[in-house]
Write an enzyme that holds these catalytic residues in place. Structure first.
Site, mmCIF file in Angstrom:
data_model
loop_
_atom_site.group_PDB
_atom_site.id
_atom_site.type_symbol
_atom_site.label_atom_id
_atom_site.label_comp_id
_atom_site.label_asym_id
_atom_site.label_seq_id
_atom_site.Cartn_x
_atom_site.Cartn_y
_atom_site.Cartn_z
ATOM 1 N N SER A 130 0.827 -1.205 0.000
ATOM 2 C CA SER A 130 0.000 0.000 0.000
ATOM 3 C C SER A 130 0.861 1.254 0.000
ATOM 4 O O SER A 130 1.921 1.292 0.603
ATOM 5 C CB SER A 130 -0.922 0.023 1.218
ATOM 6 O OG SER A 130 -1.706 1.208 1.219
ATOM 7 N N LYS A 184 -4.447 -6.740 3.539
ATOM 8 C CA LYS A 184 -4.481 -5.673 2.540
ATOM 9 C C LYS A 184 -5.900 -5.461 2.012
ATOM 10 O O LYS A 184 -6.320 -4.325 1.739
ATOM 11 C CB LYS A 184 -3.543 -6.013 1.382
ATOM 12 C CG LYS A 184 -3.542 -4.992 0.226
ATOM 13 C CD LYS A 184 -3.193 -3.583 0.692
ATOM 14 C CE LYS A 184 -2.759 -2.665 -0.440
ATOM 15 N NZ LYS A 184 -3.678 -2.565 -1.557
ATOM 16 N N HIS A 187 -7.677 -3.483 4.582
ATOM 17 C CA HIS A 187 -7.120 -2.126 4.466
ATOM 18 C C HIS A 187 -7.840 -1.358 3.364
ATOM 19 O O HIS A 187 -8.263 -0.211 3.544
ATOM 20 C CB HIS A 187 -5.619 -2.223 4.161
ATOM 21 C CG HIS A 187 -4.990 -0.960 3.645
ATOM 22 N ND1 HIS A 187 -5.189 -0.476 2.361
ATOM 23 C CD2 HIS A 187 -4.134 -0.073 4.233
ATOM 24 C CE1 HIS A 187 -4.509 0.636 2.182
ATOM 25 N NE2 HIS A 187 -3.864 0.903 3.301
ATOM 26 N N ASN A 188 -8.001 -1.984 2.207
ATOM 27 C CA ASN A 188 -8.643 -1.304 1.084
ATOM 28 C C ASN A 188 -10.122 -1.049 1.345
ATOM 29 O O ASN A 188 -10.673 -0.035 0.908
ATOM 30 C CB ASN A 188 -8.474 -2.129 -0.190
ATOM 31 C CG ASN A 188 -7.075 -2.016 -0.771
ATOM 32 O OD1 ASN A 188 -6.132 -1.670 -0.060
ATOM 33 N ND2 ASN A 188 -6.928 -2.309 -2.042
ATOM 34 N N GLU A 191 -10.276 1.955 3.338
ATOM 35 C CA GLU A 191 -9.965 3.056 2.417
ATOM 36 C C GLU A 191 -11.201 3.480 1.624
ATOM 37 O O GLU A 191 -11.465 4.677 1.456
ATOM 38 C CB GLU A 191 -8.851 2.594 1.476
ATOM 39 C CG GLU A 191 -8.441 3.555 0.397
ATOM 40 C CD GLU A 191 -7.459 2.906 -0.563
ATOM 41 O OE1 GLU A 191 -7.676 2.973 -1.794
ATOM 42 O OE2 GLU A 191 -6.462 2.317 -0.083
#
Length: 470
Positions: A130, A184, A187-188, A191
């Site tokens: 990232s 990840k 995480h996205n 986001e």
């Protein structure tokens, strides 16, 4: 060709190119390969024969140029292309070689690739990266999973290349299989929710207060030095302020209102449903992108729009927006934390949620003061129930500003500005902190028409009732 290069980079898109330059700047020698030879030549010409950089034009030469064990970073499109590249590299690899998939692969695909390559003695590492192309160059946040031996072989390289938070490299190993790509993915998802919440606030500032991009930019810039300090808030005020060369007009006004996606937000929402762990703000952010893609329909349906006048003074509205955005950010991190807790346990990855927040402190897109504060809180406590610890950390902020949170939702509705992410974040928090929900009525209705049964608070067992119809 002698095998002297420390590592190899396969794929010279913006991420691959910048990561190769990152490694070179840290003193590592790097061999590069791209399926399109012209791209390799162009890159070599642009960097002017940088010391330690070797360009190759065949897979045989690429692999042969690497010192053993070979350590190859793959920067290729997720999905079938990754499998194709692994198949092409396979005949040239030996047991002990390491393949690192640095794309946004689905964690289930990484589970499979890890097992398949393990049987061949190849160490597969699925690694979420990232920070965008700038992060790849200057230091990204990296979330690795898969072969522990493979990670150990490349850990020194990763720690050098990673973003640093007060000297601490933002990279970690999260467990076997696709654990790194799972972290990840979440995480996205966070986001997605954060960006959508920012856009909802911008909608109120624009439609409610009549702010142009420059005025809104100043508001976000003012927020960026306080509790909302974050990469995304900083990016927002820079994007809003940017004026197109030539016309001198704010470029944001020329951007089509259709937000695309590559799938990680959908995967996070699907994971939420699969695990039975609610993450409505993330799901609403995904739905919001779907709605944006329905542009032709929206244009026709806009004749039925409803809106009302603004009932508040500008200063009050700005403060309402500020605290609402802050608490929606907090709720999005909390939802992600719950997802990670459940996924780590149910999928057998066995990582600590605190480690995710540690590597998110620098380099990544969702880095923020909130993340730093969250990691500090998590580090101070041990044991299960990590998300409860985070809720305790932010309890005072929520208690003092929940009225602004609700006020923003009501204000947006009056103005006719959609705010599904903010609304869902507030309602999620209200529900998740409710000692007694009204779900008892839902279950009673299910029993009324379907004899699905219900449990009681005053005795054990499953019961059913005729509800006066018998």
């Amino acid at each position: 060709m002698p095998g002297n290069s420390d590592v190899g980079v396969f794929g010279l898109g913006p991420m691959g190119e910048n990561f190769a330059l990152n490694l070179l700047s840290r003193g590592f020698s790097v061999s590069i390969y791209n399926r399109t030879p012209e791209r390799t030549r162009t890159f070599l010409e642009r960097v002017g024969g940088a010391a330690g950089l070797t360009g190759t034009y065949s897979l045989r030469d690429f692999v042969a140029s690497l010192s053993r064990p070979r350590r190859i970073f793959l920067f290729v499109k997720a999905g079938q292309p990754v499998d194709e590249v692994i198949a092409q590299l396979g005949p040239h690899l030996e047991p002990g070689d390491v393949l690192l998939d640095c794309g946004n692969s689905h964690f289930r695909d990484s589970d499979r690739r890890y097992e398949e390559l393990l049987r061949k003695g190849i160490d597969f590492v699925g690694m979420g990266v990232s920070g965008g192309y700038e992060g790849a160059l200057k230091g990204p946040s990296m979330m690795a999973g898969g072969s522990i031996r493979g990670y150990g072989s490349v850990e020194g390289v990763l720690r050098e290349a990673a973003a640093k938070h007060r000297g601490d490299p933002c990279v970690s190993y999260f467990g076997p299989g696709g654990s790194g790509h799972l972290v990840k993915t979440v995480h996205n998802g966070i986001e997605y929710a954060m960006m959508a919440a920012i856009a909802e606030v911008y909608g109120v500032l624009r439609n409610g207060l009549g702010m142009g991009p420059d005025e809104a930019s100043s508001v976000f810039e003012g927020w960026s030095s306080g509790e909302l300090s974050s990469f995304l808030v900083e990016a927002t005020y820079r994007v809003l302020r940017y004026r197109e060369e030539g016309s001198g007009e704010p470029l944001i006004e020329r951007v089509l209102d259709v937000a695309e996606q590559k799938g990680t937000g959908i995967w996070t929402a699907q994971l939420s449903l699969d695990l039975g762990v609610p993450a409505p703000s993330i799901a609403e952010a995904v739905h919001g992108r779907f709605v944006s893609a329905m542009r032709d329909f929206r244009q026709r349906a806009s004749t039925y729009a409803c809106a009302a006048s603004l009932p508040r003074a500008e200063g009050e509205v700005v403060e309402t927006c500020r605290w609402s955005l802050y608490l929606t950010f907090v709720a999005s991190y909390l939802q992600g934390s719950l997802l990670l807790e459940a996924a780590s346990k149910s999928l057998g990855y066995g990582f600590d949620v605190a480690e995710a927040f540690r590597v998110w402190r620098a380099g990544c897109i969702i880095r923020s003061r909130i993340v730093e504060r969250a990691y500090a809180a998590l580090s101070a406590f041990q044991g299960e129930g990590r998300t409860l610890q985070l809720m305790e950390e932010f309890q005072r902020d929520i208690r003092e500003h929940v009225s602004e949170w609700g006020g923003f939702v009501a204000l947006a509705a009056r103005l006719g500005v959609p705010a599904p992410v903010t609304s869902s974040a507030l309602n999620w928090y209200l529900a998740i902190t409710s000692r007694r929900l009204t779900a008892n009525l839902v279950q009673a209705l299910r029993d009324y028409f379907g004899r699905h049964g219900f449990q009681r608070i005053d005795m054990h067992g499953t019961f059913s009732s005729g509800w006066g119809r018998e």
